[in-house]
Design a protein around this motif. Structure first.
Motif, PDB file in Angstrom:
ATOM      1  N   PRO A  30     -39.796  -4.450  -9.832  1.00 34.53           N
ATOM      2  CA  PRO A  30     -40.112  -3.043  -9.528  1.00 34.53           C
ATOM      3  C   PRO A  30     -40.992  -2.392 -10.596  1.00 34.53           C
ATOM      4  O   PRO A  30     -41.913  -1.635 -10.267  1.00 34.53           O
ATOM      5  N   SER A  31     -40.763  -2.699 -11.851  1.00 36.05           N
ATOM      6  CA  SER A  31     -41.594  -2.134 -12.922  1.00 36.05           C
ATOM      7  C   SER A  31     -43.019  -2.658 -12.828  1.00 36.05           C
ATOM      8  O   SER A  31     -43.979  -1.907 -13.017  1.00 36.05           O
ATOM      9  N   GLY A  33     -44.506  -3.686 -10.105  1.00 34.08           N
ATOM     10  CA  GLY A  33     -45.104  -3.057  -8.927  1.00 34.08           C
ATOM     11  C   GLY A  33     -45.573  -1.648  -9.221  1.00 34.08           C
ATOM     12  O   GLY A  33     -46.656  -1.239  -8.782  1.00 34.08           O
ATOM     13  N   LEU A  34     -44.779  -0.885  -9.951  1.00 33.41           N
ATOM     14  CA  LEU A  34     -45.166   0.477 -10.311  1.00 33.41           C
ATOM     15  C   LEU A  34     -46.389   0.475 -11.221  1.00 33.41           C
ATOM     16  O   LEU A  34     -47.295   1.301 -11.061  1.00 33.41           O
ATOM     17  N   GLN A  37     -49.382  -0.237  -9.043  1.00 29.08           N
ATOM     18  CA  GLN A  37     -49.683   0.916  -8.197  1.00 29.08           C
ATOM     19  C   GLN A  37     -50.384   2.015  -8.997  1.00 29.08           C
ATOM     20  O   GLN A  37     -51.383   2.585  -8.554  1.00 29.08           O
ATOM     21  N   GLN A  38     -49.872   2.342 -10.158  1.00 34.83           N
ATOM     22  CA  GLN A  38     -50.468   3.401 -10.964  1.00 34.83           C
ATOM     23  C   GLN A  38     -51.853   3.016 -11.472  1.00 34.83           C
ATOM     24  O   GLN A  38     -52.752   3.859 -11.546  1.00 34.83           O
ATOM     25  N   GLN A  41     -54.242   3.283  -8.510  1.00 35.88           N
ATOM     26  CA  GLN A  41     -54.458   4.695  -8.187  1.00 35.88           C
ATOM     27  C   GLN A  41     -55.389   5.352  -9.209  1.00 35.88           C
ATOM     28  O   GLN A  41     -56.269   6.131  -8.852  1.00 35.88           O
TER      29      GLN A  41
END
Length: 68
Positions: A30-31, A33-34, A37-38, A41
């Protein structure tokens, strides 16, 4: 008998290593993936990365300097 015990211990140790790595990966995914994503973006945003000073956040200006 000794060979059977050693094989059982080695098998158990291998299973525990595999499960430990799988657990560590499940915790960290999850870390990761974040982070991805950031990053995507920030790189694809038309404005570029935003800054706290630009939005009047802590340390930014509020547009009232001339009236003080």
């Amino acid at each position: 008998m000794t060979a059977v015990v050693l094989a059982a211990v080695r098998t158990w140790s291998t299973i525990m290593i595999v499960l430990g790595r799988a657990t560590a990966a499940a915790i960290l995914l999850p870390s990761l993936g974040l982070l991805v994503q950031q990053t995507v973006q920030a790189l694809t945003s038309p404005d570029g990365p935003s800054r706290a000073a630009d939005s009047g956040g802590p340390g930014g200006t509020d547009g009232q300097e001339g009236t003080r």
